[in-house]
Design a protein around this motif. Structure first.
Motif, PDB file in Angstrom:
ATOM      1  N   PHE A  79      -4.628  69.764  51.834  1.00 11.60           N
ATOM      2  CA  PHE A  79      -3.782  69.360  50.721  1.00 11.60           C
ATOM      3  C   PHE A  79      -2.351  69.805  50.994  1.00 11.60           C
ATOM      4  O   PHE A  79      -2.080  70.550  51.919  1.00 11.60           O
ATOM      5  N   GLY A  80      -1.451  69.358  50.157  1.00  7.82           N
ATOM      6  CA  GLY A  80      -0.061  69.756  50.299  1.00  7.82           C
ATOM      7  C   GLY A  80       0.776  68.659  50.929  1.00  7.82           C
ATOM      8  O   GLY A  80       0.300  67.579  51.274  1.00  7.82           O
ATOM      9  N   TYR A  81       2.042  68.947  51.061  1.00  4.11           N
ATOM     10  CA  TYR A  81       2.982  67.964  51.580  1.00  4.11           C
ATOM     11  C   TYR A  81       2.796  67.768  53.078  1.00  4.11           C
ATOM     12  O   TYR A  81       2.409  68.683  53.797  1.00  4.11           O
ATOM     13  N   PRO A  82       3.098  66.573  53.574  1.00  2.00           N
ATOM     14  CA  PRO A  82       2.847  66.282  54.987  1.00  2.00           C
ATOM     15  C   PRO A  82       4.018  66.643  55.894  1.00  2.00           C
ATOM     16  O   PRO A  82       5.185  66.595  55.486  1.00  2.00           O
ATOM     17  N   ALA A  83       3.697  66.984  57.125  1.00  2.00           N
ATOM     18  CA  ALA A  83       4.718  67.021  58.165  1.00  2.00           C
ATOM     19  C   ALA A  83       5.069  65.590  58.562  1.00  2.00           C
ATOM     20  O   ALA A  83       6.197  65.301  58.946  1.00  2.00           O
ATOM     21  N   LEU A  84       4.086  64.699  58.452  1.00  2.00           N
ATOM     22  CA  LEU A  84       4.276  63.293  58.768  1.00  2.00           C
ATOM     23  C   LEU A  84       3.258  62.453  58.021  1.00  2.00           C
ATOM     24  O   LEU A  84       2.078  62.799  57.979  1.00  2.00           O
ATOM     25  N   ALA A  85       3.715  61.384  57.418  1.00  3.39           N
ATOM     26  CA  ALA A  85       2.832  60.339  56.908  1.00  3.39           C
ATOM     27  C   ALA A  85       3.377  59.013  57.408  1.00  3.39           C
ATOM     28  O   ALA A  85       4.594  58.793  57.388  1.00  3.39           O
ATOM     29  N   LEU A  86       2.498  58.148  57.871  1.00  8.07           N
ATOM     30  CA  LEU A  86       2.956  56.851  58.345  1.00  8.07           C
ATOM     31  C   LEU A  86       1.936  55.769  58.036  1.00  8.07           C
ATOM     32  O   LEU A  86       0.748  56.046  57.856  1.00  8.07           O
ATOM     33  N   ALA A  87       2.432  54.556  57.953  1.00  8.77           N
ATOM     34  CA  ALA A  87       1.588  53.372  57.834  1.00  8.77           C
ATOM     35  C   ALA A  87       2.146  52.337  58.795  1.00  8.77           C
ATOM     36  O   ALA A  87       3.359  52.139  58.869  1.00  8.77           O
ATOM     37  N   VAL A  88       1.247  51.689  59.545  1.00  9.21           N
ATOM     38  CA  VAL A  88       1.639  50.664  60.514  1.00  9.21           C
ATOM     39  C   VAL A  88       0.755  49.447  60.285  1.00  9.21           C
ATOM     40  O   VAL A  88      -0.466  49.587  60.122  1.00  9.21           O
ATOM     41  N   VAL A  89       1.357  48.253  60.261  1.00  8.18           N
ATOM     42  CA  VAL A  89       0.582  47.018  60.110  1.00  8.18           C
ATOM     43  C   VAL A  89       0.888  46.082  61.273  1.00  8.18           C
ATOM     44  O   VAL A  89       1.964  46.141  61.877  1.00  8.18           O
ATOM     45  N   ASN A  90      -0.088  45.243  61.582  1.00  3.83           N
ATOM     46  CA  ASN A  90       0.089  44.174  62.557  1.00  3.83           C
ATOM     47  C   ASN A  90       0.250  42.881  61.773  1.00  3.83           C
ATOM     48  O   ASN A  90      -0.707  42.347  61.215  1.00  3.83           O
ATOM     49  N   ASP A  91       1.489  42.414  61.693  1.00  5.91           N
ATOM     50  CA  ASP A  91       1.818  41.225  60.921  1.00  5.91           C
ATOM     51  C   ASP A  91       1.915  40.032  61.860  1.00  5.91           C
ATOM     52  O   ASP A  91       2.967  39.742  62.411  1.00  5.91           O
ATOM     53  N   GLN A  92       0.765  39.372  62.086  1.00  6.65           N
ATOM     54  CA  GLN A  92       0.673  38.221  62.982  1.00  6.65           C
ATOM     55  C   GLN A  92       1.222  38.552  64.371  1.00  6.65           C
ATOM     56  O   GLN A  92       1.988  37.794  64.969  1.00  6.65           O
ATOM     57  N   GLY A  93       0.819  39.723  64.875  1.00  5.43           N
ATOM     58  CA  GLY A  93       1.199  40.131  66.211  1.00  5.43           C
ATOM     59  C   GLY A  93       2.437  41.005  66.294  1.00  5.43           C
ATOM     60  O   GLY A  93       2.767  41.504  67.370  1.00  5.43           O
ATOM     61  N   TYR A  94       3.105  41.203  65.170  1.00  4.98           N
ATOM     62  CA  TYR A  94       4.326  42.009  65.149  1.00  4.98           C
ATOM     63  C   TYR A  94       4.061  43.296  64.372  1.00  4.98           C
ATOM     64  O   TYR A  94       3.641  43.258  63.208  1.00  4.98           O
TER      65      TYR A  94
END
Length: 280
Positions: free
Chosen positions: A190-205
């Protein structure tokens, strides 16, 4: 224990809430919209903020929708993160991202609108909206309008003080894109992150959004461009993406800039390999 008195106004329509807020401000009152209340009450308890009045918006029906209609998903700003986490079918990226926010008890109270309007730098729950062409329904005394997400939030909140966030809208075709999301804390679960990320593949990009490494959560087309340069090997694409971050990487209790860059290299490499496509 909050060490000051304040008036509370429970409202049941967006117009009522906006009118009450406007009237209180006109009468020189310091006022906040009150939704889940976790952040506002915590800051008030610590004497970090004071106010004369709070306008309750949690019972407004338009802020409590969570449904698909006409090929669009509508998410009310008063929906608690726990509800989103439990709904893994409609918007799995948002469900997994919100699951990394705080703990179960806190998520019962933290709302998706509150995460957007937070005074903290950790707006982890809204990272998917930066990547999935979300729109935001916003109201004030001039009426209700629908804005692209980047007109509401872009490396910081762009709303006026009297703006009321009502709903988020996402086209259903955005909801099934391949994705990778991760939240890394220095210690514990729990607690605040050193890093949070989200990555998507949008039709190959590939498109990526981040929280915890700079002063605000952000999405940068420059970073996306570097991640998608298939003329370079993966490690160099990742290095170029980190160099392209347009804001300073800041030190926090969760980690130093070098440590956060180390995490970024690992996580972006994993994201490319997982969802980068057949010829990543």
């Amino acid at each position: 224990m909050i060490g000051f008195d304040f008036d509370f106004y429970e409202c049941f329509t967006p117009k009522e809430a906006i009118d009450v807020y406007s009237r209180l401000v006109y009468n020189d009152q310091k006022v906040y919209y009150f939704n889940g209340g976790t952040e506002l009450l915590t800051f008030a308890d610590r004497a970090s903020i004071t106010f004369n009045a709070a306008v309750g918006i949690a019972k407004i029906p338009e802020l409590n929708v969570f449904n698909i209609e006409d090929e669009k998903l509508y998410i009310g700003a008063a929906i608690p993160l726990t509800y989103i986490v439990d709904d893994t079918m409609d918007y799995p990226l948002l469900s997994e991202t919100c699951a990394g926010v705080a703990d179960q008890t806190s998520r019962n109270q933290i709302t998706i609108g509150g995460n957007l309007c937070s005074q903290l730098i950790y707006r982890n729950g809204i990272l998917p909206f930066m990547l999935d062409n979300a729109s935001v329904v916003v109201g004030n005394t001039d009426g209700i309008r629908i804005l692209p997400f980047d007109k509401v939030y872009n490396n910081g909140l762009l709303l006026n003080k009297d703006d009321l966030v009502i709903q988020f809208i996402i086209d259903v075709h955005e909801l099934s894109k391949p994705f990778y999301t991760k939240k890394i804390r220095k210690i514990g679960s729990f607690g605040y992150p050193a890093l949070a990320l989200a990555v998507v593949n949008d039709q190959g990009y590939l498109k990526a959004a981040f929280s915890g490494i700079t002063a605000n959560a952000f999405h940068s087309p420059r970073v996306d461009h570097a991640l998608n340069n298939k003329n370079l090997p993966i490690h160099e694409r990742v290095n170029q993406a980190i160099k392209a971050i347009p804001y300073p990487i800041i030190p926090t209790l969760q980690g130093s800039p070098p440590y956060k860059k180390f995490l970024l290299k690992n996580q972006l490499t994993l994201a490319i390999k997982k969802i980068g496509g057949e010829h990543y």
